[in-house]
Design an enzyme around this catalytic site. Structure first.
Site, short mmCIF file in Angstrom:
data_model
loop_
_atom_site.label_atom_id
_atom_site.label_comp_id
_atom_site.label_asym_id
_atom_site.label_seq_id
_atom_site.Cartn_x
_atom_site.Cartn_y
_atom_site.Cartn_z
N GLU A 45 -7.89 14.65 -4.67
CA GLU A 45 -8.58 13.47 -4.53
C GLU A 45 -9.79 13.62 -5.44
O GLU A 45 -10.15 12.61 -6.27
CB GLU A 45 -9.38 13.27 -3.21
CG GLU A 45 -8.04 12.84 -2.03
CD GLU A 45 -7.53 11.31 -2.48
OE1 GLU A 45 -7.78 10.39 -3.44
OE2 GLU A 45 -6.67 11.14 -1.60
N ASP A 186 4.91 11.71 -4.36
CA ASP A 186 5.04 10.65 -5.65
C ASP A 186 4.56 11.11 -6.88
O ASP A 186 5.01 11.15 -8.07
CB ASP A 186 4.32 9.76 -5.08
CG ASP A 186 3.21 9.65 -4.47
OD1 ASP A 186 2.47 10.79 -4.33
OD2 ASP A 186 2.58 8.79 -3.62
N GLU A 279 3.03 0.24 5.50
CA GLU A 279 3.08 1.68 5.28
C GLU A 279 4.52 2.10 5.29
O GLU A 279 5.02 2.84 4.42
CB GLU A 279 2.07 2.61 6.09
CG GLU A 279 0.60 2.12 5.85
CD GLU A 279 0.00 2.57 4.59
OE1 GLU A 279 -0.55 3.61 4.41
OE2 GLU A 279 0.44 2.10 3.69
N GLU A 300 0.55 -0.24 -5.55
CA GLU A 300 1.76 0.32 -6.36
C GLU A 300 2.59 -0.88 -6.62
O GLU A 300 3.09 -0.88 -7.79
CB GLU A 300 2.28 1.21 -5.16
CG GLU A 300 1.68 2.73 -5.39
CD GLU A 300 0.37 2.70 -4.49
OE1 GLU A 300 -0.31 3.43 -4.87
OE2 GLU A 300 0.40 1.76 -3.69
N THR A 403 -3.36 8.77 -11.89
CA THR A 403 -2.84 8.21 -10.77
C THR A 403 -3.85 7.63 -9.87
O THR A 403 -3.57 6.71 -8.67
CB THR A 403 -2.00 9.35 -9.74
OG1 THR A 403 -1.34 8.56 -8.98
CG2 THR A 403 -3.47 10.10 -9.09
#
Length: 503
Positions: A45, A186, A279, A300, A403
């Site tokens: 993060e 991902d 989710e 996304e 990302t």
């Protein structure tokens, strides 16, 4: 926390046209953000939000009218902050495998009792930010550790070509063996593609294409992608996760538009069913999964719509954007912002708003409907800046989004090559010397054009080299990769929540 939110949403202000607010926030950040604090931080993060956000803001500063120092983009206060933050993460990479721990203490390094189990995405999501940092600062250590981590995952894939969800970074033993394209995995796949485009690196792209074959062979069922056991390929979870909605956008980046559209339309039907993406969605049952009914306004599916619209101009993709705007306005808007949907079945709200809503969701929605935004530049306009190493072209488009949707100008990676320039000067002197001595032309290939002859080296041997020499050894003079003419290269997936159970 406040500084992180400022950094994470900063480039959104400029993309949305709020230049004055961008300038104000940059001035606030330049007053100093202290990273010497006794805090345990997520390596993943911190990289995608702080390092990526600062790099993006640094590279966009001049476009926003911020006064930059002499030597920009190879120097500047935001670049120094990004480098300082990234150096705080380097101790996490000091493992026998080169794969990083998931958490690091910003003041003391890795805690002695830190778990060695890290998710795959938390290992393979550094090459975009770290390679950019290495190219701008001239210090190869960042790109080196990011590449080593990528290759470690590649080396430890299963015999059928899949990677699991979590791995022990000390022993390289897979702890969670579910293989798929969603949470926990991902952005590893995303960064192989993004790193290949950003760095013109055939090795990274070949890795992804091999993974893509295995994913199609073992996880794809009727344009859905399920979770399977990484060694056997047997289905372990017949679910669709909202985080997987980045995949059509990733497919569009490699030119697989037909498959991308079919998968996107599957995901869009789920959106229309609930007014958002839960989710987890049980594909056979066609309904949400218990305790995974929430929708934290993830980006996304919207980002995939933006990619695919830039590639196809299919109006269906604008319909998704319209649906998203209307849905978010209707069921999520509150007095102080936009709240997470706690349960899509009855649209109950949670008392929180994720920062990725500002950093990504809003940004991608805006870019979907703004064809003239500078992010979509096709290269017809650009800026020429003078650096300590000569002229440099910037802002010509082809932005690579990390990302967390922070855009990186790929041209900037070619602006700060001190070693290369010095090498060229030596070569010019040698040419002149031989011309005078032998009275005939003498041709010496530049290191950056090494793709032929003895100067070409195997990428695996490049880890012992340093700086510009290392990066040059990975490229050939005629790369099979090229930056797409469409400048919609963008961020694909945010890791978000990682699930260790089998629900």
């Amino acid at each position: 926390s406040f500084s992180l939110t400022l950094i994470d949403a900063l480039d959104t202000l400029l993309i949305l046209g709020n230049v004055s607010e961008f300038q104000r926030v940059v001035n606030v950040l330049q007053e100093g953000v202290d990273f010497d604090i006794d805090v345990n931080a997520s390596v993943f993060e911190t990289n995608i939000r702080v390092v990526g956000g600062l790099l993006s803001a640094h590279l966009l500063s001049k476009k926003a009218g911020v006064e930059v120092e002499v030597g920009w983009p190879c120097s500047g206060p935001l670049l120094r902050m990004a480098e300082e933050a990234a150096r705080k993460l380097l101790p996490a990479f000091q493992t026998p495998t080169g794969m990083p721990y998931g958490t690091v203490n910003l003041l003391h390094g890795v805690n002695p009792g830190e778990t060695p189990v890290t998710c795959t995405a938390g290992i393979g999501t550094f090459i975009v930010e770290f390679a950019t940092l290495s190219h701008l600062t001239g210090d190869p250590v960042f790109e080196d550790v990011a590449r080593k981590a990528l290759k470690a995952l590649w080396k430890n894939r299963s015999d059928i070509g899949l990677v699991g969800n979590h791995i022990d970074v000390l022993t390289a033993k897979w702890v969670a063996q579910d293989a798929g394209i969603g949470a926990g995995v991902d952005s590893y796949f995303e960064y192989l593609v993004k790193g290949a485009i950003l760095l013109q690196d055939k090795e990274l792209m070949s890795m992804f294409l091999e993974y893509n074959k295995a994913i199609k062979n073992y996880t794809k069922f009727d344009d859905w992608y399920l979770w399977v056991q990484m060694y056997k390929g047997t289905v372990s979870m017949p679910v669709f996760q909202s985080l997987e909605a980045y995949w059509p956008g990733l497919q569009s980046l490699i030119g697989d538009v037909d498959n991308a559209m079919r998968t996107f339309l599957n995901y869009y039907t789920v959106w229309k069913q609930f007014g958002g993406l839960p989710e987890f969605y049980n594909i056979p049952q066609g309904y949400t999964v218990d305790k995974r009914e929430g929708y934290p306004l993830r980006p996304e599916l919207i980002e995939s719509a933006m990619y695919l619209y830039r590639a196809t101009r299919d109006p269906t993709l604008l319909e998704l954007g319209r649906d998203a705007v209307e849905s978010i306005e209707k069921i999520s808007k509150v007095d102080c912002g936009f709240a997470t949907i706690k349960d899509l079945r009855d649209h109950r709200l949670d008392n929180r708003m994720e920062s990725f809503f500002l950093a990504e969701t809003v940004k991608y929605l805006y870019l979907l409907f703004d064809p003239d935004n500078f992010i979509h530049n096709d290269g017809s306009v650009f800026d020429v800046v003078i650096t300590p190493y000569g002229e440099c072209v910037l802002n010509a488009g082809g932005y690579i989004f990390n990302t967390e949707a922070h855009p990186i100008d790929p041209a900037a990676l070619h602006c700060c090559r001190k070693r290369k320039e010095e090498q060229w000067e030596v070569e010019d002197l040698m040419r002149e010397f031989y011309s005078l001595k032998k009275n005939k032309k003498f041709t010496l290939k530049r290191a950056s054009d090494h793709g032929e002859g003895e100067s070409a080296k195997d990428p695996k041997d490049a880890s012992s080299e340093k700086g510009g020499e290392k990066r040059n050894s990975r490229k050939s003079s005629h790369s099979l990769l090229s930056c797409p003419s469409q400048s919609f290269n963008s961020k694909l997936a945010v890791l978000g929540q990682v699930f260790l159970d089998n629900t």
